[in-house]
Scaffold this active site. Structure first.
Site, short mmCIF file in Angstrom:
data_model
loop_
_atom_site.label_atom_id
_atom_site.label_comp_id
_atom_site.label_asym_id
_atom_site.label_seq_id
_atom_site.Cartn_x
_atom_site.Cartn_y
_atom_site.Cartn_z
N ASP A 180 0.76 -1.40 -0.02
CA ASP A 180 -0.17 0.07 -0.05
C ASP A 180 0.76 1.20 0.01
O ASP A 180 1.95 1.37 0.52
CB ASP A 180 -0.93 0.04 1.20
CG ASP A 180 -2.31 0.96 1.16
OD1 ASP A 180 -2.27 1.44 -0.12
OD2 ASP A 180 -2.92 1.03 2.15
N GLY A 191 0.00 5.34 -4.44
CA GLY A 191 -0.71 6.61 -4.87
C GLY A 191 -0.02 7.91 -4.02
O GLY A 191 0.29 9.04 -4.75
N TRP A 237 2.64 7.93 -2.44
CA TRP A 237 4.17 8.09 -2.65
C TRP A 237 4.42 9.09 -3.98
O TRP A 237 5.04 9.91 -3.98
CB TRP A 237 4.92 6.98 -3.03
CG TRP A 237 6.22 6.82 -3.34
CD1 TRP A 237 7.00 6.72 -2.27
CD2 TRP A 237 6.83 6.87 -4.64
NE1 TRP A 237 8.52 6.67 -3.11
CE2 TRP A 237 8.17 6.52 -4.33
CE3 TRP A 237 6.11 6.86 -5.66
CZ2 TRP A 237 9.19 6.76 -5.52
CZ3 TRP A 237 7.16 6.70 -6.99
CH2 TRP A 237 8.83 6.75 -6.73
N ARG A 274 -0.47 9.02 -9.84
CA ARG A 274 -0.70 7.52 -8.97
C ARG A 274 0.06 6.46 -9.85
O ARG A 274 0.47 5.56 -9.34
CB ARG A 274 -2.17 7.34 -8.77
CG ARG A 274 -2.79 8.33 -7.58
CD ARG A 274 -4.35 8.11 -7.64
NE ARG A 274 -4.51 6.59 -7.15
CZ ARG A 274 -4.21 6.39 -5.85
NH1 ARG A 274 -3.89 7.13 -4.80
NH2 ARG A 274 -4.37 4.99 -5.44
N HIS A 319 2.37 3.23 -8.96
CA HIS A 319 2.56 1.77 -9.33
C HIS A 319 3.57 1.23 -9.92
O HIS A 319 4.20 0.36 -9.72
CB HIS A 319 1.09 1.52 -10.09
CG HIS A 319 -0.17 1.98 -9.36
ND1 HIS A 319 -0.33 1.70 -7.84
CD2 HIS A 319 -1.12 2.70 -9.66
CE1 HIS A 319 -1.58 2.26 -7.65
NE2 HIS A 319 -2.02 2.82 -8.80
N LEU A 350 10.36 -21.09 -4.15
CA LEU A 350 9.18 -20.20 -3.61
C LEU A 350 8.25 -20.02 -4.50
O LEU A 350 8.18 -20.08 -5.49
CB LEU A 350 9.84 -18.84 -3.54
CG LEU A 350 8.97 -17.68 -3.05
CD1 LEU A 350 8.72 -17.63 -1.53
CD2 LEU A 350 9.42 -16.24 -3.41
N ARG A 406 1.76 -4.82 6.33
CA ARG A 406 1.22 -3.75 5.55
C ARG A 406 2.02 -2.43 5.57
O ARG A 406 2.24 -1.97 6.57
CB ARG A 406 -0.23 -3.29 5.86
CG ARG A 406 -1.01 -2.34 5.00
CD ARG A 406 -2.56 -2.10 5.25
NE ARG A 406 -3.10 -1.44 4.45
CZ ARG A 406 -4.38 -1.71 4.02
NH1 ARG A 406 -5.25 -2.33 4.54
NH2 ARG A 406 -4.75 -0.73 3.08
N ARG A 413 -5.14 -1.48 8.91
CA ARG A 413 -6.35 -2.33 8.46
C ARG A 413 -6.33 -3.35 7.48
O ARG A 413 -5.13 -3.57 6.87
CB ARG A 413 -7.44 -1.47 7.96
CG ARG A 413 -7.25 -0.58 6.58
CD ARG A 413 -8.46 0.31 6.26
NE ARG A 413 -8.04 1.08 5.08
CZ ARG A 413 -7.69 2.30 5.14
NH1 ARG A 413 -7.52 2.96 6.17
NH2 ARG A 413 -7.24 2.89 3.95
C1 IPE Z 1 -5.48 -2.76 -0.43
O1 IPE Z 1 -5.10 -1.55 -0.58
C2 IPE Z 1 -5.61 -3.54 -1.56
C3 IPE Z 1 -4.36 -3.80 -2.23
C4 IPE Z 1 -3.27 -3.50 -1.71
C5 IPE Z 1 -4.05 -4.35 -3.59
P1 IPE Z 1 -6.21 -0.41 -0.57
O2 IPE Z 1 -5.14 0.96 -0.89
O3 IPE Z 1 -6.83 -0.40 -1.90
O4 IPE Z 1 -6.73 -0.51 0.69
P2 IPE Z 1 -8.01 0.48 1.39
O5 IPE Z 1 -9.20 0.77 0.42
O6 IPE Z 1 -7.22 1.97 1.55
O7 IPE Z 1 -8.26 -0.27 2.51
C1 IPE Z 2 -1.49 0.16 -3.55
O1 IPE Z 2 -1.16 1.61 -3.27
C2 IPE Z 2 -1.85 -0.52 -4.66
C3 IPE Z 2 -2.85 -0.87 -5.01
C4 IPE Z 2 -4.19 -0.77 -4.27
C5 IPE Z 2 -3.39 -1.37 -6.37
P1 IPE Z 2 -2.48 2.53 -3.48
O2 IPE Z 2 -2.78 2.90 -4.85
O3 IPE Z 2 -3.52 2.04 -2.58
O4 IPE Z 2 -1.87 3.84 -3.02
P2 IPE Z 2 -2.59 4.71 -1.69
O5 IPE Z 2 -2.92 4.10 -0.58
O6 IPE Z 2 -3.55 5.66 -2.56
O7 IPE Z 2 -1.72 5.87 -1.47
MG MG Z 3 -3.92 2.27 -0.74
#
Ligand code: IPE
Ligand code: IPE
Ligand code: MG
Length: 250
Positions: A22, A25, A27, A35, A39, A133, A190, A196
């Site tokens: 996580d 975006g 970052w 965003r 990724h 693995l 996480r 969460r």
């Molecule tokens: C959880 O991340 C799903 C993945 C890492 C692929 P999210 O960024 O989507 O989670 P929430 O919605 O903020 O909890």
């Molecule tokens: C995790 O990073 C990647 C996916 C859920 C696909 P996010 O895209 O959720 O990044 P934030 O949480 O918005 O920073």
């Molecule tokens: Mg996220």
């Protein structure tokens, strides 16, 4: 002074590590970028984590790459993620083979774009004999979806007379989950400071140790993985017993 890696007790490694990757975006946003740039930069972290797990001897690594709920993101972001997935799987399959890593996937794979399903199927086939693995990608995955699926299959078996309701037990239930045959993760990591579970492996994480770090996923490196493992090894896993019982079994 021992390096972080040397502090790991290789005899007490978790067999299975699960990661909620996580923060991509945020970052990117902190750098004034899109965003999607976040990724793209998360791929390097995936490679480091996979290689480090293979090197030290972790047997299963499950990466939460795309959740059921992530379909609700803006269409351009979803499309970019799917393209990145296709490209990364294509580019990395030779390295997976070189490193003896088997690729698996859990989730509603049929909901992914056709090209993505094809790429995934071919990479899984090409790496199916590898033994060092198992890298499990959670794609279009959510635990509630997985559990509902299992319940439907079990109900159907009961209806068809293959199974009596009183025969249903944890083993049968687990065999209907997409993680059937895999050990439960002992450690769940996480990144990005969120505390969460976001619909990830609800059943399988029942007794996992959780490790949260503020590091954003694109900044996550081998040392961050080692730190998580060291933290895991410093904990007392009691499984409902008392600390005294765990220290002196019997
Ligand atoms: C959880 O991340 C799903 C993945 C890492 C692929 P999210 O960024 O989507 O989670 P929430 O919605 O903020 O909890
Ligand atoms: C995790 O990073 C990647 C996916 C859920 C696909 P996010 O895209 O959720 O990044 P934030 O949480 O918005 O920073
Ligand atoms: Mg996220």
């Amino acid at each position: 002074m021992k390096s972080v890696k040397e502090q790991i007790d290789l005899n007490r490694l978790p067999k299975h590590i699960a990661v909620i990757m996580d923060g991509n975006g945020r970052w990117a946003k902190s750098k004034g970028a899109s965003r999607i740039f976040g990724h793209q930069n998360g791929v390097k972290s995936v490679k480091e984590t996979v290689e480090a797990c293979a090197e030290i001897g972790v047997e299963y690594l499950t990466l939460y790459a795309f959740s059921t709920e992530n379909w609700n993101r803006p269409a351009e972001e979803v499309q970019a993620l799917m393209e990145l997935l296709i490209k990364t799987i294509f580019d990395e399959t030779p390295t997976l083979n070189k490193n003896n890593i088997r690729l698996l996937a859990i989730g509603d794979i049929k909901s992914l774009p056709a090209k993505c399903q094809e790429q995934l199927a071919s990479a899984m086939k090409e790496t199916s004999k590898n033994t060092r693995l198992s890298l499990v990608l959670a794609l279009s995955y959510s635990s509630k979806w997985e559990i509902m699926n299992a319940i439907k299959q079990i109900a159907q078996d009961a209806k068809d007379g293959k199974l009596a309701p009183e025969q249903i037990n944890e083993v049968i239930f687990e065999n209907h989950l997409s993680t059937a045959g895999m050990p439960h993760p002992e450690l769940m990591i996480r990144t990005s400071g969120e505390h969460r579970i976001s619909n990830f492996l609800l059943w399988q994480l029942a007794y996992a140790e959780f490790y949260f770090t503020d590091v954003m996923w694109p900044d996550f490196r081998r040392e961050d993985l080692y730190k998580a493992i060291i933290s895991y090894q410093q904990r007392e896993r009691r499984f409902g017993k008392t600390g005294e019982q765990v220290k002196q079994p019997n």
